[in-house]
Design an enzyme around this catalytic site. Structure first.
Site, mmCIF file in Angstrom:
data_model
loop_
_atom_site.group_PDB
_atom_site.id
_atom_site.type_symbol
_atom_site.label_atom_id
_atom_site.label_comp_id
_atom_site.label_asym_id
_atom_site.label_seq_id
_atom_site.Cartn_x
_atom_site.Cartn_y
_atom_site.Cartn_z
ATOM 1 N N HIS A 175 -6.943 7.983 -1.198
ATOM 2 C CA HIS A 175 -7.360 6.574 -1.223
ATOM 3 C C HIS A 175 -8.673 6.471 -1.982
ATOM 4 O O HIS A 175 -9.388 7.458 -2.131
ATOM 5 C CB HIS A 175 -7.568 6.053 0.205
ATOM 6 C CG HIS A 175 -6.330 6.088 1.030
ATOM 7 N ND1 HIS A 175 -5.997 7.185 1.782
ATOM 8 C CD2 HIS A 175 -5.347 5.174 1.200
ATOM 9 C CE1 HIS A 175 -4.848 6.944 2.394
ATOM 10 N NE2 HIS A 175 -4.424 5.739 2.049
ATOM 11 N N HIS A 233 1.672 4.364 -2.911
ATOM 12 C CA HIS A 233 1.670 5.818 -2.705
ATOM 13 C C HIS A 233 2.940 6.427 -3.309
ATOM 14 O O HIS A 233 2.885 7.451 -3.984
ATOM 15 C CB HIS A 233 1.591 6.166 -1.217
ATOM 16 C CG HIS A 233 0.219 6.102 -0.642
ATOM 17 N ND1 HIS A 233 -0.845 6.813 -1.148
ATOM 18 C CD2 HIS A 233 -0.264 5.408 0.421
ATOM 19 C CE1 HIS A 233 -1.924 6.568 -0.429
ATOM 20 N NE2 HIS A 233 -1.597 5.705 0.528
ATOM 21 N N HIS A 255 0.837 -1.194 0.000
ATOM 22 C CA HIS A 255 0.000 0.000 0.000
ATOM 23 C C HIS A 255 0.881 1.255 0.000
ATOM 24 O O HIS A 255 0.683 2.172 -0.804
ATOM 25 C CB HIS A 255 -0.918 -0.036 1.231
ATOM 26 C CG HIS A 255 -1.715 1.196 1.461
ATOM 27 N ND1 HIS A 255 -3.031 1.314 1.082
ATOM 28 C CD2 HIS A 255 -1.398 2.377 2.060
ATOM 29 C CE1 HIS A 255 -3.483 2.496 1.430
ATOM 30 N NE2 HIS A 255 -2.512 3.168 2.035
ATOM 31 N N GLU A 256 1.846 1.290 0.896
ATOM 32 C CA GLU A 256 2.728 2.463 0.987
ATOM 33 C C GLU A 256 3.596 2.595 -0.261
ATOM 34 O O GLU A 256 3.860 3.709 -0.721
ATOM 35 C CB GLU A 256 3.583 2.387 2.253
ATOM 36 C CG GLU A 256 2.783 2.409 3.546
ATOM 37 C CD GLU A 256 1.805 3.581 3.667
ATOM 38 O OE1 GLU A 256 2.077 4.666 3.098
ATOM 39 O OE2 GLU A 256 0.760 3.422 4.321
#
Length: 147
Positions: free
Chosen positions: A112, A32, A28-29
């Site tokens: 998100h 980003h 997830h990070e």
């Protein structure tokens, strides 16, 4: 982006806890860093011509819902590939794009996908054990023109 950084504290890694969730959080990070970051959206380039998009990457539009959210303004990521992915997924040719999260604070809102629509997608506001990478996130990264 030229460079990104993820710092994983050894204290946050616990082999007795769910390893899949820890793995999903790192993914997830990483996404980003790769471009799913509102401050980067205006830097996206059209892969067809190498120029910045003429249209804004996000748009505001009223929700058309039969319920308490009817008429509420929502923010959508609306670049071409993401918009096409949303239209196919929801079988709605008028879908403006993929709705961005409007809850949470700084770092969550607009950064998100809207939880109520994507639930266990990897780029929902909270990572789950069962998080999956969807065509929405892949389309956003492709819309960046960087990959």
């Amino acid at each position: 982006p030229i460079m990104g950084h993820i710092n994983v504290s050894p204290r946050s890694i616990n082999p007795l806890e769910n390893v899949q969730r820890q793995h999903n959080t790192i993914l997830h990070e990483l996404i980003h860093i790769l471009g799913f970051e509102p401050d980067l959206f205006n830097k996206f380039i059209n892969p067809n011509d190498g120029q910045k998009y003429a249209m804004p990457p996000t748009i505001e539009q009223s929700l058309f819902a039969d319920g308490p959210d009817d008429g509420k303004q929502a923010s959508y990521f609306a670049l071409p590939r993401a918009q096409a992915a949303a239209r196919v997924h929801f079988s709605c040719p008028a879908m403006p794009g993929i709705e961005l999260e409007d809850g949470g604070g700084l770092g969550t809102q607009g950064a998100h996908w809207e939880r109520r629509l994507v639930w266990n997608e990897l780029m929902a506001p909270a990572v789950l054990d069962s998080s999956v990478l969807s065509s929405f996130t892949l389309a956003l990264l492709e819309d960046s023109g960087w990959y």
